[in-house]
Design an enzyme around this catalytic site. Structure first.
Site, PDB file in Angstrom:
ATOM      1  N   GLY A   1      -3.904  -6.892   6.521  1.00 31.73           N
ATOM      2  CA  GLY A   1      -4.377  -7.379   5.219  1.00 31.73           C
ATOM      3  C   GLY A   1      -3.284  -8.147   4.486  1.00 31.73           C
TER       4      GLY A   1
ATOM      5  N   ARG B   1      -6.238  -9.539  12.286  1.00 28.88           N
ATOM      6  CA  ARG B   1      -6.115  -8.282  13.035  1.00 28.88           C
ATOM      7  C   ARG B   1      -6.552  -8.642  14.457  1.00 28.88           C
ATOM      8  NH1 ARG B   1      -8.589  -6.271   7.935  1.00 28.88           N
ATOM      9  NH2 ARG B   1      -6.921  -5.199   6.819  1.00 28.88           N
TER      10      ARG B   1
ATOM     11  N   ASP C   1       1.054  -0.406   8.695  1.00 24.02           N
ATOM     12  CA  ASP C   1       1.392   0.486   9.812  1.00 24.02           C
ATOM     13  C   ASP C   1       0.763   0.045  11.137  1.00 24.02           C
ATOM     14  OD1 ASP C   1      -1.106   1.184   8.948  1.00 24.02           O
ATOM     15  OD2 ASP C   1      -0.838   3.334   9.287  1.00 24.02           O
ATOM     16  N   GLY C   2      -0.428  -0.574  11.093  1.00 24.11           N
ATOM     17  CA  GLY C   2      -1.055  -1.063  12.325  1.00 24.11           C
ATOM     18  C   GLY C   2      -0.183  -2.135  12.972  1.00 24.11           C
TER      19      GLY C   2
ATOM     20  N   THR D   1       1.656  -4.473   2.078  1.00 19.78           N
ATOM     21  CA  THR D   1       0.257  -4.057   1.888  1.00 19.78           C
ATOM     22  C   THR D   1       0.097  -3.603   0.445  1.00 19.78           C
ATOM     23  OG1 THR D   1      -1.354  -2.285   2.304  1.00 19.78           O
ATOM     24  CG2 THR D   1       0.891  -1.820   2.947  1.00 19.78           C
TER      25      THR D   1
ATOM     26  N   ASP E   1      -1.756  -1.320  -0.567  1.00 15.24           N
ATOM     27  CA  ASP E   1      -2.112   0.108  -0.672  1.00 15.24           C
ATOM     28  C   ASP E   1      -0.915   1.043  -0.866  1.00 15.24           C
ATOM     29  OD1 ASP E   1      -4.758  -0.515  -0.373  1.00 15.24           O
ATOM     30  OD2 ASP E   1      -4.853  -0.031   1.754  1.00 15.24           O
TER      31      ASP E   1
ATOM     32  N   ASP F   1       0.708   2.585   1.299  1.00 14.30           N
ATOM     33  CA  ASP F   1       0.524   3.797   2.104  1.00 14.30           C
ATOM     34  C   ASP F   1       1.438   3.830   3.326  1.00 14.30           C
ATOM     35  OD1 ASP F   1      -0.719   1.644   3.307  1.00 14.30           O
ATOM     36  OD2 ASP F   1      -2.504   2.747   3.925  1.00 14.30           O
TER      37      ASP F   1
ATOM     38  N   ARG G   1      -8.472   2.672   0.895  1.00 14.33           N
ATOM     39  CA  ARG G   1      -9.387   3.366   1.809  1.00 14.33           C
ATOM     40  C   ARG G   1      -8.860   4.754   2.119  1.00 14.33           C
ATOM     41  NH1 ARG G   1     -10.612  -0.709   6.339  1.00 14.33           N
ATOM     42  NH2 ARG G   1      -8.352  -0.609   6.272  1.00 14.33           N
TER      43      ARG G   1
HETATM   44  O1  F6P Z   1      -5.008  -4.150   2.378  1.00 11.73           O
HETATM   45  C1  F6P Z   1      -5.521  -2.843   2.498  1.00 11.73           C
HETATM   46  C2  F6P Z   1      -6.933  -2.821   2.043  1.00 11.73           C
HETATM   47  O2  F6P Z   1      -6.893  -3.447   0.837  1.00 11.73           O
HETATM   48  C3  F6P Z   1      -7.681  -1.506   1.909  1.00 11.73           C
HETATM   49  O3  F6P Z   1      -7.473  -0.809   0.721  1.00 11.73           O
HETATM   50  C4  F6P Z   1      -9.102  -1.924   2.102  1.00 11.73           C
HETATM   51  O4  F6P Z   1      -9.930  -0.888   2.473  1.00 11.73           O
HETATM   52  C5  F6P Z   1      -8.963  -2.947   3.173  1.00 11.73           C
HETATM   53  O5  F6P Z   1      -7.712  -3.571   2.945  1.00 11.73           O
HETATM   54  C6  F6P Z   1     -10.057  -3.953   3.277  1.00 11.73           C
HETATM   55  O6  F6P Z   1      -9.599  -5.029   4.034  1.00 11.73           O
HETATM   56  P1  F6P Z   1     -10.460  -6.074   4.837  1.00 11.73           P
HETATM   57  O7  F6P Z   1     -11.576  -6.492   3.961  1.00 11.73           O
HETATM   58  O8  F6P Z   1      -9.499  -7.173   5.133  1.00 11.73           O
HETATM   59  O9  F6P Z   1     -10.926  -5.359   6.059  1.00 11.73           O
END
Ligand code: F6P
Length: 318
Positions: free
Chosen positions: A5, A66, A97-98, A120, A122, A124, A166
């Protein structure tokens, strides 16, 4: 490369890596769309002037993806082939982390040193107090919730605002406290629905006319934010409820000063650690200085949220 992301401040990190390479006389190329660009050999030469005027830009000029192909041995072999062809002997990975898990597998398979930079919204990722983009996303969320408050109070409404996260409640918890939310629901805490109702009823009795509940995407109520609003309305019909999902607008926009400085520091250090012979680490910020953590420990879990903030929020919403 940037992968996963996007997050505000990734461009500032790219700029820092490129400029540090130039400073130390190391040549640098950037792969587009993360690992997918490596597999497709889609790259650009990055001399120092190639990153002019990007420190203030959201998103990532190298774009992001991704990559499903990188999960296969064949994909990684192709990526390695392209790295060798371009005489790449170390990689800086900007992502979550991915991204780092993929980088570590690749490093172990093909003996290529990697250094990760946490990017990121988040927050996290353990091994850093703050990830690039988190501060900007927090400010965006608070700015939006402030606006929602205007309508909530003008119409005596109860608003449910969903923020991103998430698996992590950092954005919800901190933006909730920062915007003075009545209740904050996060994935790390099993907040029962009856407790939520109880607390909203208490506030109503104490004379509150409007309220804001901030929910992380992954909260543990077992209901999505729309179902949650319906549930509360069923049990408290006196409340006029509304839902706002902030969504991806939290991922965009010009990075805050904090994120730009953090990205600049992490980017320079990533290059310096590689030149010092370190490998398979992530650079992070410990609140004072830039530190390194082996990617193995980084990918094993995120740091805990600040539970004291939940207590503070309870006290302040009395
Ligand atoms: O960047 C992390 C995040 O914002 C999460 O909080 C969210 O669930 C996810 O990305 C959604 O990303 P995408 O729409 O790119 O799958």
């Amino acid at each position: 490369m940037t992968s996963g992301g996007d997050a505000p401040g990734m461009n500032a990190a790219i700029r820092a890596v490129v400029r540090a390479c130039a400073y130390y006389d190391v040549s640098c190329i950037g792969f587009y769309r993360g690992y997918q660009g490596m597999i497709e050999n889609d790259f650009v030469d990055m001399p120092p002037r190639s990153v002019k005027n990007i420190i203030n830009l959201g998103g990532t000029v190298l774009r992001s993806a991704r990559s499903a192909d990188f999960r296969t041995v064949k994909g990684r072999q192709q990526a390695y082939h392209n790295l060798k062809e371009n005489k790449v002997d170390a990689m800086v990975l900007i992502g979550g982390d991915g991204t780092f898990t993929g980088g570590l597998i690749f490093s172990e398979e093909f003996d290529i040193p990697v250094v990760g930079i946490p990017g990121t919204i988040d927050n996290d990722i353990c091994g850093t107090q703050s990830t690039i983009g988190y501060d900007t996303a927090l400010n965006t969320a608070v700015y939006a919730i402030d606006k929602i408050r205007d309508t909530a109070s003008s119409h005596n409404r109860l608003f449910f605002v969903e923020v991103m996260g998430r698996d992590a409640g950092f954005i919800a918890l901190n933006s909730g406290v920062g915007a003075g939310a009545e209740e904050i629901l996060i994935p790390e805490e099993d907040q029962a629905l009856d407790k939520l109702l109880e607390s909203l009823k208490r506030s109503k009795r104490s004379g509150k006319l409007s309220s804001i509940v901030v929910c992380a995407e992954g909260d543990k109520t077992g209901k999505n934010v729309f179902e949650l609003a319906d549930y509360v309305h069923e049990h408290m019909p006196e409340y006029n409820t509304r839902v706002t999902v902030l969504g991806h607008l939290q991922r965009g926009g010009s990075p805050s000063c904090f994120d730009r400085v953090l990205a600049s520091r992490l980017g320079v250090k990533a290059v310096e650690f590689l030149l010092d012979g370190q490998r398979d680490i992530m650079v992070g910020f410990d609140g004072e200085k830039i530190v390194s953590t082996h990617i193995n420990s980084v990918t094993k879990g995120s740091h805990d949220i600040n539970r004291e903030l939940l207590r503070i929020s309870d006290i302040l919403s009395v």
